[in-house]
Design a protein around this motif. Sequence first.
Motif, PDB file in Angstrom:
ATOM      1  N   PRO A   1      72.616  12.300  17.746  1.00 31.10           N
ATOM      2  CA  PRO A   1      73.105  10.923  17.544  1.00 31.10           C
ATOM      3  C   PRO A   1      72.383  10.204  16.410  1.00 31.10           C
ATOM      4  N   LEU A   2      71.128  10.635  16.141  1.00 28.51           N
ATOM      5  CA  LEU A   2      70.352   9.987  15.087  1.00 28.51           C
ATOM      6  C   LEU A   2      70.918  10.310  13.705  1.00 28.51           C
ATOM      7  N   ILE A   3      71.305  11.571  13.487  1.00 27.91           N
ATOM      8  CA  ILE A   3      71.870  11.920  12.172  1.00 27.91           C
ATOM      9  C   ILE A   3      73.242  11.271  12.009  1.00 27.91           C
ATOM     10  N   LYS A   4      73.991  11.167  13.109  1.00 27.82           N
ATOM     11  CA  LYS A   4      75.293  10.503  13.019  1.00 27.82           C
ATOM     12  C   LYS A   4      75.123   9.023  12.685  1.00 27.82           C
ATOM     13  N   GLU A   5      74.091   8.398  13.291  1.00 33.68           N
ATOM     14  CA  GLU A   5      73.804   6.991  12.988  1.00 33.68           C
ATOM     15  C   GLU A   5      73.429   6.829  11.512  1.00 33.68           C
ATOM     16  N   MET A   6      72.625   7.772  11.002  1.00 34.54           N
ATOM     17  CA  MET A   6      72.218   7.702   9.601  1.00 34.54           C
ATOM     18  C   MET A   6      73.410   7.878   8.665  1.00 34.54           C
ATOM     19  N   LEU A   7      74.264   8.871   8.957  1.00 35.54           N
ATOM     20  CA  LEU A   7      75.434   9.112   8.109  1.00 35.54           C
ATOM     21  C   LEU A   7      76.366   7.908   8.116  1.00 35.54           C
ATOM     22  N   SER A   8      76.534   7.301   9.284  1.00 32.70           N
ATOM     23  CA  SER A   8      77.381   6.098   9.373  1.00 32.70           C
ATOM     24  C   SER A   8      76.786   4.972   8.559  1.00 32.70           C
ATOM     25  N   ALA A   9      75.451   4.822   8.642  1.00 32.79           N
ATOM     26  CA  ALA A   9      74.781   3.768   7.871  1.00 32.79           C
ATOM     27  C   ALA A   9      74.961   4.000   6.373  1.00 32.79           C
ATOM     28  N   MET A  10      75.102   5.255   5.975  1.00 27.53           N
ATOM     29  CA  MET A  10      75.295   5.586   4.561  1.00 27.53           C
ATOM     30  C   MET A  10      76.767   5.539   4.145  1.00 27.53           C
ATOM     31  N   GLY A  11      77.641   5.273   5.115  1.00 27.82           N
ATOM     32  CA  GLY A  11      79.064   5.210   4.798  1.00 27.82           C
ATOM     33  C   GLY A  11      79.685   6.573   4.588  1.00 27.82           C
ATOM     34  N   ILE A  12      79.068   7.621   5.167  1.00 26.62           N
ATOM     35  CA  ILE A  12      79.567   8.991   4.998  1.00 26.62           C
ATOM     36  C   ILE A  12      80.519   9.339   6.143  1.00 26.62           C
ATOM     37  N   ASN A  13      81.684   9.862   5.800  1.00 29.20           N
ATOM     38  CA  ASN A  13      82.720  10.179   6.774  1.00 29.20           C
ATOM     39  C   ASN A  13      82.298  11.317   7.705  1.00 29.20           C
ATOM     40  N   ILE A  14      82.539  11.135   9.009  1.00 37.40           N
ATOM     41  CA  ILE A  14      82.227  12.141  10.021  1.00 37.40           C
ATOM     42  C   ILE A  14      83.527  12.565  10.685  1.00 37.40           C
ATOM     43  N   MET A  15      83.701  13.869  10.934  1.00 35.70           N
ATOM     44  CA  MET A  15      84.909  14.306  11.631  1.00 35.70           C
ATOM     45  C   MET A  15      84.560  15.193  12.820  1.00 35.70           C
TER      46      MET A  15
ATOM     47  N   PHE B   1      93.173  13.613   8.863  1.00 36.07           N
ATOM     48  CA  PHE B   1      92.091  13.498   7.882  1.00 36.07           C
ATOM     49  C   PHE B   1      92.494  12.555   6.758  1.00 36.07           C
ATOM     50  N   SER B   2      91.578  11.616   6.422  1.00 37.53           N
ATOM     51  CA  SER B   2      91.852  10.645   5.360  1.00 37.53           C
ATOM     52  C   SER B   2      90.926  10.898   4.175  1.00 37.53           C
ATOM     53  N   TYR B   3      91.526  11.259   3.060  1.00 42.08           N
ATOM     54  CA  TYR B   3      90.721  11.450   1.850  1.00 42.08           C
ATOM     55  C   TYR B   3      90.128  10.126   1.385  1.00 42.08           C
ATOM     56  N   GLU B   4      90.828   9.032   1.671  1.00 42.09           N
ATOM     57  CA  GLU B   4      90.343   7.704   1.276  1.00 42.09           C
ATOM     58  C   GLU B   4      89.005   7.424   1.955  1.00 42.09           C
ATOM     59  N   LYS B   5      88.919   7.736   3.258  1.00 44.30           N
ATOM     60  CA  LYS B   5      87.673   7.500   3.996  1.00 44.30           C
ATOM     61  C   LYS B   5      86.566   8.461   3.556  1.00 44.30           C
ATOM     62  N   ALA B   6      86.974   9.594   2.994  1.00 42.17           N
ATOM     63  CA  ALA B   6      85.991  10.602   2.589  1.00 42.17           C
ATOM     64  C   ALA B   6      85.473  10.388   1.173  1.00 42.17           C
ATOM     65  N   LYS B   7      85.971   9.374   0.478  1.00 45.37           N
ATOM     66  CA  LYS B   7      85.510   9.120  -0.889  1.00 45.37           C
ATOM     67  C   LYS B   7      84.002   8.872  -0.913  1.00 45.37           C
ATOM     68  N   VAL B   8      83.340   9.466  -1.897  1.00 41.02           N
ATOM     69  CA  VAL B   8      81.887   9.302  -2.011  1.00 41.02           C
ATOM     70  C   VAL B   8      81.577   7.937  -2.615  1.00 41.02           C
ATOM     71  N   GLU B   9      80.834   7.133  -1.841  1.00 41.64           N
ATOM     72  CA  GLU B   9      80.335   5.848  -2.333  1.00 41.64           C
ATOM     73  C   GLU B   9      78.818   5.961  -2.418  1.00 41.64           C
ATOM     74  N   ASN B  10      78.166   4.883  -2.809  1.00 38.81           N
ATOM     75  CA  ASN B  10      76.706   4.887  -2.868  1.00 38.81           C
ATOM     76  C   ASN B  10      76.135   4.958  -1.439  1.00 38.81           C
ATOM     77  N   PRO B  11      75.481   6.070  -1.075  1.00 41.15           N
ATOM     78  CA  PRO B  11      74.965   6.177   0.298  1.00 41.15           C
ATOM     79  C   PRO B  11      73.694   5.357   0.539  1.00 41.15           C
ATOM     80  N   TYR B  12      73.104   4.845  -0.544  1.00 36.69           N
ATOM     81  CA  TYR B  12      71.819   4.146  -0.417  1.00 36.69           C
ATOM     82  C   TYR B  12      72.045   2.670  -0.098  1.00 36.69           C
TER      83      TYR B  12
END
Length: 879
Positions: free
Chosen positions: A89-103, A256-267
């Motif tokens: 759950p910690l890595i999922k929380e981090m990825l969400s905080a970075m705006g990275i798409n999870i499936m 699956f949404s490519y729009e949600k998977a777009k790479v944004e600034n994770p920082y």
Amino acid sequence: MSEKILLIDGHSILNRAFYGLPDLTNAEGRHTGAVYGFLNIMFRILEEEKPEYLTVAFDLSAPTFRHKRYEAYKGTRKPMPEELREQVPLIKEMLSAMGINIMSLEGYEADDLLGTVARRSEAKGMDVTILSGDRDLLQLATDKVLIRLPKTVRGKTTVENYHTAEVLEKYQVTPPQIIELKALMGDSSDNIPGIPGVGEKTATKMIVQFGSIENAHEHLEEVKPNKAKESLREHYDLAQLSKELATINTDSPLEFSYEKAKVENPYTPEAYELCKRLEFKNMLNRFDPATTADSSMELEFFTCNDLSGVEALFEKAAQKDQVGISVLADPDQVYTVGLVLDEKEIYQIPVGGLLTGDYLCGKLKALADSTVLCAMDIKSVLKHVSLDDPKKVFDAGVAAYLLNPLKSSYSHDDIAREYLDGMMLPSKEDLLGKTSLKKAWEEELEWLGNYACYQAFVPCMARKVLLEKLDETGMRKVYDEIELPLVFTLDSMEKWGISVKGEELKSYGEKLKVRIQELEKTIWQEAGEEFNINSPKQLGVILFEKLGLPGGKKTKTGYSTAADILDKLAPDYAIVKDILEYRQLTKLKSTYADGLGNVIGEDGRIHSTFNQTITATGRISSTDPNLQNIPVRMELGRLIRKVFVPEEGFVFLDADYSQIELRVLAHMSGDEKLIQAYREAEDIHRLTASQVFHVPLDEVTSLQRRNAKAVNFGIVYGISSFGLSQDLSITRKEAAAYIEKYFETYPKIKGFLDGLVKDGKEHGYVTTMFGRRRPVPELRSSNFMQRSFGERVAMNSPIQGTAADIIKIAMNHVYERMKKEGLRSRLVLQVHDELLIETKKEEIEEVSRILEEEMKGAADLAVELDVDMHQGDSWYEAK
């Protein structure tokens, strides 16, 4: 150029990071190492691939279709270690905080989702990269789909890359045929049973020849060897089930949404705060300072830079029960003072004009007469503010250290996050980066004042909760009576320093140089050629290839020439014995003979720094330079103590506790035999040898005494039969017998040590005789090696920690007595169980009495504390 999507196998990479890298825990006690490793791998691949799209796939906890099919065959999957499970759950929380798409998708494994999105993306003309630690995914490789497999060896991660050509080259089969291989040979990590008696080589030959399991079965009589033929005949149904299990579903019903998977600034600011909470300090420099403004900026700081305003401010501060203070300074100059009256009145006072450093430090000294001064690090304040009453100060760093001695630092932002309701404050690095205090002051950077404010704000606000926590944990007395007074004792030692004869130091360096050159020539003669002795690679070749010495362990970089390997060879091979001496002497020369010369002050003395918040057991350490680690096993090492001399008119008195840890063990275990031996002033090692080896006391040989000594001290450190066998060069069975006999001789010690481990497992920590806690999270690890380490820590920490507490109490009492009695003698050095006093010649008798009384009286044990005392005109003579 085609767009690119990066697909990450979440559980697989997290699992790889967990097993491939050291575990980490943060201040909250949460395991974070796998998350840290995952992020490092992900950032590296992101920088290399530069994809337009990114998605991380995770399995759900519910069984997938493939799970169910497998369970119908045999059991369930091996459970995930708890230390790893809690990080999902910690890595999922981090990825969400970075705006990275999870499936994730119920009923389907992450592999199926990766395969589905990979095929869809490939059909859209995109380049696909899949990052996973699972070789099953090689079946997805094509000319457009790249499979990247990280591999971690000794903490270093490399990545293997596979398109179709690389799979063929490495495995001799096409990517789809990887399924056939897996079905035949099986894969326990993926719960694919395979068929009995078929390994990788046989499976590969079969698929290269027949192309598929079905075709091999149709041509069964042509299958070789016979063992594989009969296995396929008998277990064909199992091979088909294995194939089904190994086949990744590339057509799952995933939305699956490519729009949600777009790479944004994770920082993002959210990711920055989470990185701070998890103590990923090395990652914080990835973030743009402009995005890391946080809740702390709501604090309002005021600048007070005129004399009348400062006078009024200090008058107001004197009315408070406590104030927060900070002094930002170099050794010879104060730059800024922080002063906090409460959460709303936070002031920075820059030095300038009439507001000199001496003036402001004088005001702080006077303030201590009427209120408690709270600081992050009182010892650094004492360098500029002359205080002498521990009851009038509060040290937040020392308090935080006691509550969690496993951390590496106790900064204001860490303490705010942990004890001020998760408050996120910028660290010193956030504010100043690598800018020095002096440069920040000269350039009038506002962040310098802000840093002073935070340094004063946190201890003031956290004092109440830190003291409450110390009360709750039973460590308030350790803080009040041992650690806080020790701040003043150590400050005095640092200020006095110890005198060094510079010319003798040079002469000592020359002696070392001569001996090093002699050894170099001898080693070359023994080797039959000249080579670089300092090069492990060259040394390994000489020892294990040219000379053919046993025990060579070859690694990718060459043979290991670590000390533990050479120590075993030294008794039998002169060249190894000479190499070990050469290594010791070169270190002695560079670190001490040459190194000490660079740190002699203008007063001719070395002023080491004594650290009380570094070791988990409570021992003091010293740095800049480290005077506690001078090698003393060889005479040339001991000789360096000759350069440390007392001031004219003084001598050195050296007082050393004799076998303090064994005496502590006798007291804490309550073992009557060991207590009685000490009370009768027996030679404890000779007595132990007599009882363990069943020989009369006067017939104990020197070898038996030496072995008994190793057991005595080994027990204190939780030694194993393997460790003792290494120390004594005996078999593990003999070492186990020694330990067993020891416990028969002193029966209560075994029960005491087992009880410490039991308490550690139950409570998560062990305690010293004085109540100091040492957390032992390793005891709850699912890893056997970690648990074993935890058991040793649980056994030795209460003993080592109690001994450390006793020496600290003695130091404080000796320091206070000499000060109270107006003596000119001073405590200048502490090395583990030894105190060195620079003693005025006229005060020798009085200081000797003080040392004897205070060191012996530091603790009330069932056995008397014994002190060895010597005097001399150098540290060498006194020791």
